[in-house]
Enzyme design. Structure first.
Site, PDB file in Angstrom:
ATOM      1  N   LYS A  30      82.103  68.584 134.609  1.00 18.41           N
ATOM      2  CA  LYS A  30      80.883  69.031 133.934  1.00 18.41           C
ATOM      3  C   LYS A  30      81.126  68.999 132.424  1.00 18.41           C
ATOM      4  CE  LYS A  30      80.350  70.811 138.256  1.00 18.41           C
ATOM      5  NZ  LYS A  30      81.383  70.781 139.300  1.00 18.41           N
ATOM      6  N   TYR A  86     105.125  59.302 135.655  1.00 22.01           N
ATOM      7  CA  TYR A  86     105.031  60.318 136.719  1.00 22.01           C
ATOM      8  C   TYR A  86     105.233  61.712 136.153  1.00 22.01           C
ATOM      9  CZ  TYR A  86     105.704  62.607 141.210  1.00 22.01           C
ATOM     10  OH  TYR A  86     105.569  63.426 142.286  1.00 22.01           O
ATOM     11  N   HIS A 126      75.217  72.000 153.921  1.00 20.76           N
ATOM     12  CA  HIS A 126      74.300  71.061 153.263  1.00 20.76           C
ATOM     13  C   HIS A 126      74.847  69.648 153.178  1.00 20.76           C
ATOM     14  CE1 HIS A 126      76.802  73.267 150.461  1.00 20.76           C
ATOM     15  NE2 HIS A 126      76.744  72.267 149.607  1.00 20.76           N
ATOM     16  N   ALA A 141      83.241  75.913 134.452  1.00 23.17           N
ATOM     17  CA  ALA A 141      82.690  74.556 134.607  1.00 23.17           C
ATOM     18  C   ALA A 141      81.723  74.200 133.475  1.00 23.17           C
ATOM     19  CB  ALA A 141      82.000  74.432 135.963  1.00 23.17           C
ATOM     20  N   PHE A 181      80.067  79.982 143.193  1.00 27.77           N
ATOM     21  CA  PHE A 181      79.563  78.665 143.597  1.00 27.77           C
ATOM     22  C   PHE A 181      79.930  78.428 145.063  1.00 27.77           C
ATOM     23  CE2 PHE A 181      79.856  73.964 143.817  1.00 27.77           C
ATOM     24  CZ  PHE A 181      78.517  73.721 143.608  1.00 27.77           C
ATOM     25  N   ASP A 182      79.232  77.492 145.716  1.00 29.83           N
ATOM     26  CA  ASP A 182      79.421  77.348 147.174  1.00 29.83           C
ATOM     27  C   ASP A 182      80.853  76.999 147.578  1.00 29.83           C
ATOM     28  OD1 ASP A 182      79.107  74.776 146.169  1.00 29.83           O
ATOM     29  OD2 ASP A 182      77.829  74.061 147.784  1.00 29.83           O
TER      30      ASP A 182
HETATM   31  N1  F0G Z   1      82.364  75.982 140.120  1.00 31.42           N
HETATM   32  C1  F0G Z   1      81.122  75.675 139.712  1.00 31.42           C
HETATM   33  C2  F0G Z   1      80.351  76.663 138.890  1.00 31.42           C
HETATM   34  C3  F0G Z   1      80.549  74.458 140.064  1.00 31.42           C
HETATM   35  O1  F0G Z   1      79.307  74.176 139.660  1.00 31.42           O
HETATM   36  C4  F0G Z   1      81.315  73.547 140.829  1.00 31.42           C
HETATM   37  C5  F0G Z   1      80.764  72.280 141.231  1.00 31.42           C
HETATM   38  C6  F0G Z   1      82.608  73.899 141.220  1.00 31.42           C
HETATM   39  C7  F0G Z   1      83.098  75.120 140.837  1.00 31.42           C
HETATM   40  C8  F0G Z   1      83.461  72.990 142.034  1.00 31.42           C
HETATM   41  O2  F0G Z   1      83.903  71.933 141.278  1.00 31.42           O
HETATM   42  O3  F0G Z   1      82.898  69.887 142.329  1.00 31.42           O
HETATM   43  O4  F0G Z   1      84.804  69.733 140.721  1.00 31.42           O
HETATM   44  O5  F0G Z   1      85.160  70.629 142.989  1.00 31.42           O
HETATM   45  N2  F0G Z   1      79.558  72.007 141.140  1.00 31.42           N
HETATM   46  C9  F0G Z   1      78.941  70.748 141.428  1.00 31.42           C
HETATM   47  C10 F0G Z   1      77.458  70.913 141.336  1.00 31.42           C
HETATM   48  C11 F0G Z   1      79.380  70.086 142.681  1.00 31.42           C
HETATM   49  O6  F0G Z   1      76.745  69.994 141.734  1.00 31.42           O
HETATM   50  O7  F0G Z   1      76.999  71.942 140.837  1.00 31.42           O
HETATM   51  P1  F0G Z   1      84.196  70.468 141.864  1.00 31.42           P
END
Ligand code: F0G
Length: 455
Positions: free
Chosen positions: A256, A71, A447, A215, A123-124
């Protein structure tokens, strides 16, 4: 040799199931025309994402057995910490279960209502986390990034003049600037070292910390080696270390460029921010030495961080993505250029010129691609980023793209030849692609859950 081969051989295989067009049309209708709602076993080649979908190496699998599941204070944590610090170089290394957990923790710890977070293109999930903190996410990529045909070598760059202007006016409400390497939402485009260095010096002038969304930092490092004068003879690791040297902290989805099936990290220098983040981490994620991961995950991620910086791997990775792009281009398919590191992006609006923005050209293309050939891709465009204005009309994003994200070390060249052939065929009969309209749409990350019908 001109041929760049996969720098690995395959020890374990996972069967994929062939489907018929009829079957796929039925599955897609049952999924309400949302590829996120499909069952993965009904997909032949899954290019939805390169996130968490990579193949682990023999060394990583061996590491899984070595995972220390204690832990607190597990050996695997210290390996993880050393691997991250060895590249990122920051004082504090905090594991999280994935990228968006890092985003949420950082936002909860330091972002206040009314704050502003400038970046190249968030990113989204990053944007959503900033907005959930009642702050503003501001995208200021260079102008070239908005032109899908422009061949600028570093289209991921942040607009330095605008950054300086924004900080001049607003620095009191900017807790940090966030630069995403590579710029995923902008097409997997790299950020140059020169841009990072200058962004850091602007941030420093206003006392604002610079964070990286790391990432895909290794792919970015390799693009710098290929494209930026002065870096040809440096190793990807040296380049990556210099990139991070201009940052005060970093968030990373380790699904990634750390070859993880799950995992993330926050790495930073500020003691006071680290303390706040660790307190929140314990509240919802887990103790500070595992942060929601198993010891075995930490072990695999530590090894992945080393492997991703191997030059043979990166040469293959960037070349094999470009292979798909070059062959699609030869078929006349409209693409975002230059080709990204982890993905090739189809220009949805140009591919489906017969569809209006309201008919969601990129999303319709992704549906047609599945129906035609069992390939699953991800729209990064009108559905993901379209916003309804107060008067009920729509504001569409600059680009309506369909991303073919290529999982790491998973598919072979013949899989990609199939993808190229399928998209070429679809392009020649693009007039038959039918548009879609929303049946149901949530405002946050629409989406993932939206439902559609054909028009
Ligand atoms: N930042 C970037 C640039 C990303 O591409 C992603 C995720 C995240 C943050 C969030 O990370 O999914 O581990 O919570 N991208 C994936 C994609 C989902 O399909 O591009 P996560």
């Amino acid at each position: 040799m001109k041929t760049i081969i996969e720098p690995f051989r395959i020890k374990v295989v996972e069967p994929i199931r062939m489907t018929t067009r009829e079957e796929r049309e039925q599955k897609m209708a049952q999924a309400d025309f949302n590829p996120f709602r499909l069952r993965a076993e009904d997909v032949l080649i899954d290019l939805l994402t390169d996130s968490g979908t990579g193949a682990m190496s023999t060394r990583q699998w061996a590491g899984i057995m070595e995972g220390d599941e204690s832990y607190a204070g597990a050996r695997s944590f210290f390996r993880f910490e050393a691997a991250v610090r060895g590249v990122f170089g920051h004082r504090h290394v905090i594991p999280t279960h994935q990228g968006r957990a890092s985003e949420r923790l950082l936002c909860a710890a330091v972002v206040k209502q009314g704050d502003l977070i400038p970046g190249n293109t968030h990113f989204d999930t990053t944007r959503a986390n900033i907005e959930a903190s009642h702050a503003e996410a501001l995208d200021i990529p260079i102008a070239e990034a908005r032109d899908p045909e422009n061949l600028h070598p570093f289209k991921g760059n942040i607009d330095l003049d605008r950054l300086a202007q924004v900080l001049e006016r607003e620095h009191h409400r900017v807790p940090f600037v966030l630069i995403t390497v590579t710029n995923n939402s902008g097409g997997g485009q790299p950020v140059s070292m020169e841009n990072l260095r200058s962004a850091k010096s602007i941030c420093q002038r206003f006392g604002v910390p610079l964070f990286l969304d790391a990432a895909r930092f290794a792919e970015n490092a390799y693009f710098i080696k290929l494209r930026e004068p002065g870096f040809q003879d440096k190793s990807p690791r040296e380049i990556a270390k210099e990139m991070f040297s201009y940052s005060d902290g970093a968030l990373m989805s380790m699904k990634k460029d750390a070859f993880g099936n799950i995992g993330g990290v926050i790495s930073l220098n500020s003691d006071s921010w680290a303390e706040k983040i660790r307190t929140l981490l314990i509240l919802t994620e887990g103790f500070v030495t595992y942060g929601g991961l198993a010891g075995r995950d930490l072990e695999a991620l530590a090894i992945g961080l080393e492997e991703v910086l191997e030059e043979d791997y990166l040469r293959y990775r960037i070349a094999s993505t470009a292979y798909v792009g070059k062959h699609l281009e030869a078929e006349g398919v409209p693409l975002l250029k230059p080709f990204g590191g982890h993905a090739i992006y189809l220009n949805g609006r140009k591919f489906c010129e017969h569809l209006q923005d309201e008919q969601l050209p990129g999303w319709s293309l992704s549906v047609a691609l599945y129906e035609h050939a069992g390939i699953r891709a991800c729209e990064i465009g009108n559905v993901m980023f379209g916003r309804r204005k107060p008067d009920g009309s729509w504001q569409w994003p600059a680009l309506d793209l369909v991303r073919l994200a290529i999982p790491r070390r998973v598919y072979t060249q013949s899989h990609m030849d199939y993808v190229v052939e399928a998209i070429g065929e679809l392009y020649r009969k693009r007039q038959e692609i039918r548009g879609l309209t929303f049946v149901q749409r949530h405002d946050v990350l629409p989406h993932f859950s939206a439902r559609f019908r054909k028009v």
